[in-house]
Design an enzyme around this catalytic site. Structure first.
Site, PDB file in Angstrom:
ATOM      1  N   LYS A  50       2.467  14.329   0.865  1.00 39.57           N
ATOM      2  CA  LYS A  50       1.188  14.773   0.293  1.00 39.57           C
ATOM      3  C   LYS A  50       1.183  16.277   0.015  1.00 39.57           C
ATOM      4  O   LYS A  50       0.311  16.790  -0.681  1.00 39.57           O
ATOM      5  CB  LYS A  50       0.030  14.390   1.224  1.00 39.57           C
ATOM      6  CG  LYS A  50      -0.197  12.877   1.316  1.00 39.57           C
ATOM      7  CD  LYS A  50      -1.278  12.562   2.351  1.00 39.57           C
ATOM      8  CE  LYS A  50      -1.540  11.070   2.525  1.00 39.57           C
ATOM      9  NZ  LYS A  50      -2.410  10.503   1.491  1.00 39.57           N
ATOM     10  N   THR A  78      -7.378   7.393  -2.535  1.00 40.62           N
ATOM     11  CA  THR A  78      -8.779   7.077  -2.788  1.00 40.62           C
ATOM     12  C   THR A  78      -9.631   8.335  -2.638  1.00 40.62           C
ATOM     13  O   THR A  78     -10.726   8.419  -3.199  1.00 40.62           O
ATOM     14  CB  THR A  78      -9.304   5.993  -1.830  1.00 40.62           C
ATOM     15  OG1 THR A  78      -9.041   6.412  -0.484  1.00 40.62           O
ATOM     16  CG2 THR A  78      -8.646   4.657  -2.095  1.00 40.62           C
ATOM     17  N   LYS A 115     -13.224   9.843  -4.543  1.00 40.90           N
ATOM     18  CA  LYS A 115     -14.439  10.338  -3.874  1.00 40.90           C
ATOM     19  C   LYS A 115     -14.801  11.722  -4.406  1.00 40.90           C
ATOM     20  O   LYS A 115     -15.971  12.021  -4.640  1.00 40.90           O
ATOM     21  CB  LYS A 115     -14.237  10.378  -2.355  1.00 40.90           C
ATOM     22  CG  LYS A 115     -13.890   9.032  -1.732  1.00 40.90           C
ATOM     23  CD  LYS A 115     -13.452   9.198  -0.266  1.00 40.90           C
ATOM     24  CE  LYS A 115     -12.747   7.957   0.250  1.00 40.90           C
ATOM     25  NZ  LYS A 115     -12.052   8.211   1.539  1.00 40.90           N
ATOM     26  N   LYS A 144      -6.929  14.821   3.767  1.00 41.67           N
ATOM     27  CA  LYS A 144      -6.189  13.555   3.791  1.00 41.67           C
ATOM     28  C   LYS A 144      -5.259  13.625   4.991  1.00 41.67           C
ATOM     29  O   LYS A 144      -5.086  14.707   5.571  1.00 41.67           O
ATOM     30  CB  LYS A 144      -5.383  13.361   2.500  1.00 41.67           C
ATOM     31  CG  LYS A 144      -4.571  14.611   2.081  1.00 41.67           C
ATOM     32  CD  LYS A 144      -3.862  14.448   0.747  1.00 41.67           C
ATOM     33  CE  LYS A 144      -4.767  14.509  -0.448  1.00 41.67           C
ATOM     34  NZ  LYS A 144      -4.840  13.261  -1.189  1.00 41.67           N
ATOM     35  N   ARG A 145      -4.665  12.476   5.398  1.00 39.39           N
ATOM     36  CA  ARG A 145      -3.712  12.520   6.495  1.00 39.39           C
ATOM     37  C   ARG A 145      -2.620  13.550   6.182  1.00 39.39           C
ATOM     38  O   ARG A 145      -2.276  13.752   5.017  1.00 39.39           O
ATOM     39  CB  ARG A 145      -3.069  11.128   6.716  1.00 39.39           C
ATOM     40  CG  ARG A 145      -4.053  10.057   7.174  1.00 39.39           C
ATOM     41  CD  ARG A 145      -4.672  10.430   8.506  1.00 39.39           C
ATOM     42  NE  ARG A 145      -3.641  10.417   9.537  1.00 39.39           N
ATOM     43  CZ  ARG A 145      -3.471   9.435  10.413  1.00 39.39           C
ATOM     44  NH1 ARG A 145      -4.279   8.389  10.415  1.00 39.39           N
ATOM     45  NH2 ARG A 145      -2.516   9.492  11.326  1.00 39.39           N
ATOM     46  N   HIS A 204       0.790  -1.236   0.000  1.00 41.70           N
ATOM     47  CA  HIS A 204       0.000   0.000   0.000  1.00 41.70           C
ATOM     48  C   HIS A 204       0.817   1.278   0.000  1.00 41.70           C
ATOM     49  O   HIS A 204       0.255   2.372  -0.044  1.00 41.70           O
ATOM     50  CB  HIS A 204      -0.953   0.033   1.192  1.00 41.70           C
ATOM     51  CG  HIS A 204      -2.128  -0.883   1.046  1.00 41.70           C
ATOM     52  ND1 HIS A 204      -3.243  -0.555   0.309  1.00 41.70           N
ATOM     53  CD2 HIS A 204      -2.340  -2.131   1.515  1.00 41.70           C
ATOM     54  CE1 HIS A 204      -4.102  -1.551   0.358  1.00 41.70           C
ATOM     55  NE2 HIS A 204      -3.581  -2.529   1.072  1.00 41.70           N
TER      56      HIS A 204
HETATM   57  C1  LIG Z   1     -10.724   8.550   1.753  1.00 36.12           C
HETATM   58  C2  LIG Z   1     -10.214   8.986   3.071  1.00 36.12           C
HETATM   59  C3  LIG Z   1      -8.833   9.089   3.286  1.00 36.12           C
HETATM   60  C4  LIG Z   1      -7.810   8.797   2.203  1.00 36.12           C
HETATM   61  O1  LIG Z   1      -7.595  10.006   1.481  1.00 36.12           O
HETATM   62  P1  LIG Z   1      -6.385  10.135   0.443  1.00 36.12           P
HETATM   63  O2  LIG Z   1      -6.630  11.448  -0.217  1.00 36.12           O
HETATM   64  O3  LIG Z   1      -6.502   8.988  -0.515  1.00 36.12           O
HETATM   65  O4  LIG Z   1      -5.127  10.104   1.238  1.00 36.12           O
HETATM   66  C5  LIG Z   1      -8.374   9.515   4.528  1.00 36.12           C
HETATM   67  N1  LIG Z   1      -9.244   9.826   5.533  1.00 36.12           N
HETATM   68  C6  LIG Z   1     -10.588   9.757   5.354  1.00 36.12           C
HETATM   69  C7  LIG Z   1     -11.494  10.128   6.490  1.00 36.12           C
HETATM   70  C8  LIG Z   1     -11.119   9.332   4.128  1.00 36.12           C
HETATM   71  O5  LIG Z   1     -12.453   9.257   3.975  1.00 36.12           O
END
Ligand SMILES: *Cc1c(COP(=O)(O)O)cnc(C)c1O
Length: 505
Positions: free
Chosen positions: A241, A343, A347, A235-236, A44
């Site tokens: 990032k 991911t 979304k 995101k984290r 991952h």
């Molecule tokens: C989808 C999601 C992530 C992952 O986000 P990335 O942009 O792919 O790093 C992290 N936290 C939450 C709450 C999410 O829904």
């Protein structure tokens, strides 16, 4: 079949061996054959700190039998390698499950690769990087194990549940059927020219923005303007990032406004959200920095309603379900080659936000799906990042050429954003100007250029809506239904019918 979701459960490989050998009394070769045919491993991330290495002394104390089995697995593997690569001691050292040193460590990722019949990455680019960089030596020995399974998201959660008004609008246009087979969303493509649909589409987005604005006011007391562009990075928090790139751009917009307060600007709300790991000093400093910049920018009377910076508290799935439907622009700006898939990007796409992104992870596949005129791609490619690094990257070279970046770093250094906490952001500035491990400086000008184009395009709401509709129409590929079908067909060999009913509707 057991699918290892990252290296965290990789101990299961030796536990499975223990059961077969000690409890079921199988011979080693029969047990190992069964084990490898049973396990498959999904990688991952390429971040070295996430590839688990456990201390041998600790392991010996807690799980002596498993330690014995790991040594045996490794010994046999090393002997096989020695036959295939006679005299290549360096290769043996690189590929060993045991890392020499004090203390010795167990490389769980190596155990996972050796003990599995399938090793997959989670986007096309990431699966290539695994073969050519992270597990290069292993790919040479076991090329047949390696494959790609691009991540997907649960569209029933992230579109149908999270954005009921949009789901209804889609169904009103193209009928039902797409909920069980997301490829059916392609029927939306011709509707991107439908005036009435576009008008309703904009209304849905506007209403969703008002819902989020209401939540922000109630939970954090901040007011945002739903007529502004909601430009979102959630995101984290991690250096790779590049939340720093996003906030540096916000600062540069603020400086533009200070220089010319009456100039027309596309009003933007810069929305950040995400948690930092408890021990990650730089990530916490980045959160602090975003909040400090926000308090200066948001309190400056000069910027009226044109510019606002918000840091979402306690970003989590339940809040995310409100954020994606309300977003106009999706920030996917990791250094090329660092984001395995992402991911969040999917979304956003499924909720009609356009993407500004690097050539990284699943962004590349989103661009392939929508066409380059419907996404904003910028910055160095993964191979360029690698080339520049191998020559010795120096952020100073890029700083010299960017008056704006110099000005921003000067402001930070002179405590413009930290008048009562002098020097607090020095570690951040030093990191970005001296080593800049994730090449923020190298991508800054190209990022600003594409953001200018985005500001201009957003003025044409009709054109923007067409692009948004096309993004949703092409998002079918990113349903986890497609991902799971690929795992079933290629790895688990239990194909599911394409028309199979979804359980628990
Ligand atoms: C989808 C999601 C992530 C992952 O986000 P990335 O942009 O792919 O790093 C992290 N936290 C939450 C709450 C999410 O829904």
């Amino acid at each position: 079949m057991i699918q290892l979701n990252d290296t965290h459960p990789s101990l299961a490989i030796v536990e499975f061996m223990r059961i077969l050998l000690d409890e079921e009394q199988l011979e080693w070769d029969a047990a190992w054959d069964l084990t490898v045919r049973t396990f498959a491993y999904t990688n991952h991330t390429v971040m070295p700190e996430a590839l688990e290495c456990w201390s041998v002394p600790m392991f010996e104390k807690l799980l002596p039998r498993h330690m014995e089995l790991i040594y045996e697995v490794n010994d046999r593997f090393m002997k096989e390698l020695a036959v295939e690569y006679p005299g290549d001691m360096d290769r043996l050292r690189r590929m060993s499950v045991i890392e020499e040193g004090n203390p010795k460590k167990i490389r769980m990722a190596h155990l996972a690769v050796i003990g599995s019949h399938s090793v997959n990455g989670v986007s096309a680019l990431h699966s290539e990087l695994i073969k050519t960089q992270l597990f290069k030596d292993f790919y040479e020995v076991f090329p047949e194990k390696f494959n790609n399974k691009t991540n997907g998201i649960a569209h029933r959660r992230w579109l149908i549940k999270a954005n009921r008004p949009l789901a209804k609008l889609i169904t009103d246009a193209i009928g039902t059927g797409w909920e069980k087979d997301l490829g059916g969303l392609e029927k939306l493509i011709p509707f991107r020219h439908d005036k009435l649909l576009k008008k309703k589409w904009r209304q849905v987005k506007y209403d969703n923005k008002k819902v989020l604005a209401e939540i922000l006011y109630k939970t954090q007391g901040v007011m945002v303007n739903p007529d502004s562009m909601f430009d979102v990075q959630v995101k984290r928090i991690h250096e790779y990032k590049r939340q720093t790139l996003f906030i540096l751009y916000a600062i540069s917009e603020y400086l533009k406004l200070r220089e010319n307060p009456d100039a027309y600007m596309t009003p933007r709300t810069f929305i950040f959200g995400g948690k930092a790991a408890p021990g990650y000093f730089m990530a916490k400093l980045i959160i602090k920095f975003i909040n400090s910049v926000a308090s200066v920018v948001n309190h400056d009377k000069a910027n009226k309603d044109k510019l606002k910076i918000v840091f979402l508290e306690n970003y989590r799935v339940s809040l995310a379900e409100k954020v994606f439907p309300a977003s106009d622009l999706s920030e996917q700006i990791s250094t090329a080659g660092t984001e395995a898939s992402g991911t969040g990007c999917m979304k956003f796409m499924m909720n009609g936000a356009l993407t500004v992104g690097t050539h990284d992870g699943a962004n590349i596949e989103i661009a392939d799906a929508v066409g380059h005129e419907n996404i904003y791609m910028f910055g160095l490619r993964a191979h360029e990042v690698a080339e520049i690094k191998s020559r010795g990257y120096q952020p100073g070279m890029y700083l010299e050429r960017s008056a704006r970046l110099q000005e921003i770093f000067h402001l930070i250094r002179t405590n413009f954003f930290s008048p009562t906490e002098r020097g607090i952001f020095d570690p951040l500035v030093q990191n970005l100007t001296l080593s800049d491990p994730y090449m923020v400086c190298a991508d800054f000008e190209s990022y600003c250029a594409i953001q200018n184009q985005i500001s201009e395009n957003y003025q044409d709401q009709d054109g923007w809506t067409e692009k948004a509709i096309l993004n949703v129409a092409r998002s079918g590929h990113f349903s986890s239904d497609r991902t799971i079908r690929e795992y079933s067909r290629d790895i688990w060999k239990v194909p599911v019918r394409a028309d199979a009913d979804t359980p628990n509707p």
